[in-house]
Design a protein around this motif. Structure first.
Motif, short mmCIF file in Angstrom:
data_model
loop_
_atom_site.label_atom_id
_atom_site.label_comp_id
_atom_site.label_asym_id
_atom_site.label_seq_id
_atom_site.Cartn_x
_atom_site.Cartn_y
_atom_site.Cartn_z
N UNK A 123 0.85 -1.18 0.00
CA UNK A 123 0.00 0.00 0.00
C UNK A 123 0.89 1.24 0.00
N UNK A 124 0.37 2.40 -0.41
CA UNK A 124 1.19 3.61 -0.41
C UNK A 124 1.82 3.90 0.96
N UNK A 125 1.06 3.73 2.04
CA UNK A 125 1.60 4.02 3.37
C UNK A 125 2.69 3.02 3.75
N UNK A 126 2.48 1.74 3.42
CA UNK A 126 3.50 0.73 3.70
C UNK A 126 4.77 1.03 2.93
N UNK A 127 4.60 1.40 1.69
CA UNK A 127 5.77 1.66 0.84
C UNK A 127 6.56 2.85 1.37
N UNK A 128 5.85 3.91 1.75
CA UNK A 128 6.55 5.09 2.27
C UNK A 128 7.29 4.76 3.57
N UNK A 129 6.61 4.05 4.47
CA UNK A 129 7.24 3.73 5.76
C UNK A 129 8.47 2.86 5.57
N UNK A 130 8.37 1.85 4.70
CA UNK A 130 9.49 0.95 4.48
C UNK A 130 10.65 1.65 3.79
N UNK A 131 10.37 2.37 2.71
CA UNK A 131 11.43 3.02 1.94
C UNK A 131 12.16 4.05 2.80
N UNK A 148 -0.17 10.45 8.64
CA UNK A 148 -1.18 10.70 9.66
C UNK A 148 -1.41 9.47 10.53
N UNK A 149 -0.29 8.89 10.98
CA UNK A 149 -0.31 7.74 11.88
C UNK A 149 0.58 8.04 13.07
N UNK A 150 0.42 7.25 14.12
CA UNK A 150 1.32 7.36 15.26
C UNK A 150 2.65 6.69 14.89
N UNK A 151 3.75 7.03 15.59
CA UNK A 151 5.01 6.34 15.33
C UNK A 151 4.90 4.83 15.49
N UNK A 152 4.12 4.37 16.46
CA UNK A 152 3.95 2.92 16.66
C UNK A 152 3.24 2.28 15.48
N UNK A 153 2.19 2.94 14.98
CA UNK A 153 1.47 2.40 13.82
C UNK A 153 2.35 2.43 12.58
N UNK A 154 3.16 3.46 12.46
CA UNK A 154 4.08 3.56 11.33
C UNK A 154 5.12 2.45 11.38
N UNK A 159 7.09 -2.83 9.36
CA UNK A 159 7.32 -4.24 9.68
C UNK A 159 6.54 -5.14 8.75
N UNK A 160 5.28 -4.77 8.49
CA UNK A 160 4.45 -5.54 7.57
C UNK A 160 5.06 -5.53 6.17
N UNK A 161 5.53 -4.37 5.75
CA UNK A 161 6.17 -4.27 4.44
C UNK A 161 7.44 -5.10 4.37
N UNK A 162 8.19 -5.10 5.47
CA UNK A 162 9.44 -5.87 5.53
C UNK A 162 9.16 -7.37 5.36
#
Length: 297
Positions: A123-131, A148-154, A159-162
């Motif tokens: 997903x776009x959010x997963x991709x941004x967080x992982x990259x 627009x997420x908390x650091x824990x959710x990010x 982790x899911x993307x990994x």
């Protein structure tokens, strides 16, 4: 400082960070033309913004270009099904043909096309967080406001993307090595137009099944026999140039991703060193269900 001096200062600072911003954008988007568009938009926003109090201009620009990329990814998601449908009949569906294909291919290889393929399934959010976190070491507390997420959710998104990048547990090493050799040989023969070499890799009764989106007709494709399947592979020589080995559900397959966009996947059944079945997956819902991962060199 007069206006021309300020403009020169901004230009100089931006050029210091341009290569980094392009690297971030390319890994986010998997497209050289779109990456350049994102960097250009970051430049325009810099010129429209008051950055006099910004202490870390590089971090500010990384945030800006990341948000631009996130919007582009979300826009891409909304039109993904349409672009998947039109691709087989029109390989040049986008303005990306304005980019030198050789330059794009070299860049994709340097980054790792298999990685871009897997990133395209996130997903776009997963991709941004992982990259940003895994590839550029941006802290989660800096990434969180962008999505627009908390650091824990990010952290959970990354982790899911990994896990998606690593993929399912692969087959035993010996079996994986054998399959990799067969699949590499299949790809090399297809790219090189080596019909005889291709036939020797196929079982005489090999079966090829393909989604309707692969061919020019709305019906699924079913081919049987080594010669027939080899001829079909030869007809796909151009597509083979943007195809690379990847882990597909823990086994070796092929993923076609022109400009880093996942278009289709080939799954192989291999017995006694010969390919007995090829499943060509192109429907978006089937591609989304696959567990794709980067294949170690």
């Amino acid at each position: 400082m007069d206006e021309s001096d300020e403009s020169s200062r901004l230009t100089a600072h931006f050029e210091e960070h341009r290569s980094h911003l392009r690297a971030v954008s390319y890994r986010m988007l998997g497209s050289l033309s779109e990456a350049d568009d994102a960097v250009q938009e970051a430049w325009l926003r810099l010129n429209r913004s008051d950055t006099g109090d910004v202490e870390n201009l590089g971090g500010w620009l990384t945030t800006v270009v990341s948000r631009v990329c996130l919007n582009m990814l979300r826009s891409r998601e909304s039109r993904r099904e349409h672009s998947m449908d039109v691709y087989p009949t029109d390989p040049a569906v986008s303005r990306e043909d304005a980019v030198d294909p050789e330059q794009e291919a070299v860049l994709a290889d340097s980054v790792g096309l298999a990685l871009l393929v897997v990133l395209d399934t996130l997903t776009p959010a997963e991709r941004l967080a992982f990259v940003l976190h895994d590839l550029f070491a941006v802290p989660f507390d800096e990434i969180a406001p962008m999505i627009e997420k908390s650091p824990a959710a990010t952290r959970q998104l990354a982790s899911r993307a990994r896990r998606r990048v690593k993929g399912a547990p692969p087959a035993p090493d010996a079996d994986l090595t054998l399959r990799r050799g067969v699949v590499d040989a299949f790809l090399a023969a297809t790219r090189g137009g080596s019909f005889d070499a291709l036939v020797t890799l196929l079982h005489p009764d090999v079966v090829l099944k393909a989604d309707p989106a692969v061919g020019p007709t709305p019906a699924p494709i079913l081919l049987t026999g080594a010669v027939t399947v080899a001829k079909a592979a030869m007809a796909a020589m151009q597509r083979a140039q943007s195809t690379r080995p990847a882990l597909v559900d823990g086994s070796v397959g092929l993923a076609m991703a022109p400009l880093g966009r996942l278009r289709l996947v080939l799954r192989f059944t291999i017995e006694d060193g010969l390919i007995t079945e090829i499943d060509v997956v192109a429907k978006p819902e089937r591609l989304g269900a696959l567990d794709l991962a980067v294949l170690d060199a």
